[in-house]
Design an enzyme around this catalytic site. Sequence first.
Site, PDB file in Angstrom:
ATOM      1  N   ILE A   1     -17.771 -11.952 -18.256  1.00 43.75           N
ATOM      2  CA  ILE A   1     -17.659 -11.660 -19.579  1.00 43.75           C
ATOM      3  C   ILE A   1     -18.797 -11.797 -20.435  1.00 43.75           C
ATOM      4  O   ILE A   1     -19.351 -10.538 -20.904  1.00 43.75           O
ATOM      5  CB  ILE A   1     -16.468 -12.513 -20.415  1.00 43.75           C
ATOM      6  CG1 ILE A   1     -15.184 -12.512 -19.664  1.00 43.75           C
ATOM      7  CG2 ILE A   1     -16.320 -12.348 -21.845  1.00 43.75           C
ATOM      8  CD1 ILE A   1     -14.079 -13.238 -20.088  1.00 43.75           C
TER       9      ILE A   1
ATOM     10  N   LYS B   1      19.138  -8.079  10.286  1.00 44.74           N
ATOM     11  CA  LYS B   1      19.664  -8.266   9.038  1.00 44.74           C
ATOM     12  C   LYS B   1      19.784  -9.837   8.625  1.00 44.74           C
ATOM     13  O   LYS B   1      20.568 -10.244   7.851  1.00 44.74           O
ATOM     14  CB  LYS B   1      20.934  -7.732   8.716  1.00 44.74           C
ATOM     15  CG  LYS B   1      20.911  -5.941   8.679  1.00 44.74           C
ATOM     16  CD  LYS B   1      20.007  -5.329   7.912  1.00 44.74           C
ATOM     17  CE  LYS B   1      20.448  -3.759   7.874  1.00 44.74           C
ATOM     18  NZ  LYS B   1      20.057  -3.208   9.313  1.00 44.74           N
TER      19      LYS B   1
END
Length: 477
Positions: A404, A96
């Site tokens: 595109i 921890k």
Amino acid sequence: MIFFDKLHQNISQNQSLLFVGLDPNPEMMPGRYSSQDIIDGLWDWLQFIIAETADFVCAYKPTLGFYEALGVPGLELLQKTLAAIPSHIPIILDAKHSDLNTSTIFAKTVFTQWGVDAITLSPYTGQDHVAPFLVYPDKAVFILCSTSNPGAEALQQYPTRESPLYLQVVQESKNWGTPEQLGLEVGTTNAEVLARIRQVAPERMIMVRSIWAEGGNLNRILEVGLNTDGNGLLIPVPQDMLASANLSKEIQSLRAEINQVRDITVRDVASCSVWLPDVFTVKQHPLHDLILQLYDIDCIMFGNFVQASGAVFPYYIDLRKIISNPQVFNQVLSGYENIVKNLTFDRLAGIPYGSLPTATGLALRLNCPMIFPRKEVKAHGTRRLIEGNFRTGEVVVVVDDILISGKSVMEGADKLKSAGLNVHDIVVFIDHEQGVKDKLQANGYRGHAVLTISEITSVLHQAGRINDEQFLALTAE
């Protein structure tokens, strides 16, 4: 060996999701060891646990705090315990750890000196604290996102039960590391908490804790926590079981009980997927998690945006942001790599400016040279059209970010060809899908894409990241 590979190997070999907490807790030590010196008694007990369980568990989890509480003898006991664990079984150090200032040196100590395979961390100092542990490619971390301690409920449920802090921790930590680097630690007896975490993080390994406390329901925990393969959970062996003189027999019985539920869960999920494919997405897109992360870090935005081609779209895809998120960038590079490694070429070429970081990272991964055509030729210096070294006649793969109209990438490819280079393949991350690949082919190029816009919109819609209106706006283009 990479931690999760090592873990899954043991799960398969021992047919077990069980892990054992190797905690030298004097209060839990069986009476048969209490007549000895306390350290000697704890050592004998821990050796007994390892010997009795090694063939029936997938991992060991020593809790650092118990060893620290015993002082110098405790840390010496930790070293002996780590050395006693069979090398093929992964070790998760329950630390921890939460101190940002010591994270770098502590990561080096636990991973290179102590030889543990993974560690638990506190999330509240953020990604800067976690990053030093993730630079070790064969190691992993588990982020604490929930505990069963009643006193923590006021924090964990803040600000509301509908949008609690623990779910925000889960969501944020997913951006810190890939599923191969980062798992979650969940302490709870409440299956609903685990279910909500699993919904947010379907791809993460979850190490559960405290499920044996009063109110816990093993079957329900397994039902909501297991993934569709019957894995994805690490289950703790009950602490009181570790005091039993018949530990081996009892742990085999527990393993059989869990595996029975695993088998049922897998069969139930498989049958549901046939009848309810729009609800239970058993077979996810291979890049499902990456697509969600791209959305979460705002690489996809909605509004009226003018594209470089002059067209106005109801959304904008900005892949430049990925370079600020190493974990996402790494996954993007992997997507490109899976395509490019199958092509024949001498060099890579990035199209300025958006794809230059990607092309650079890809060149490093593939250990191949890179060049790029300048967007504009300088009026001073060498006035080069192409930056980087090359030889006439070499084959170049062009790397760009998104297709595109195809105009800019073909302009870049034409510059390369004008310098005597050959270009056959153009690889992009996202294909906008309006027949641009056909346009490339008509101009002599083969187009390849990691993802298509339809794949992205489908995943985002199914995951609830975009609503029906946004989905229609994307698919109408």
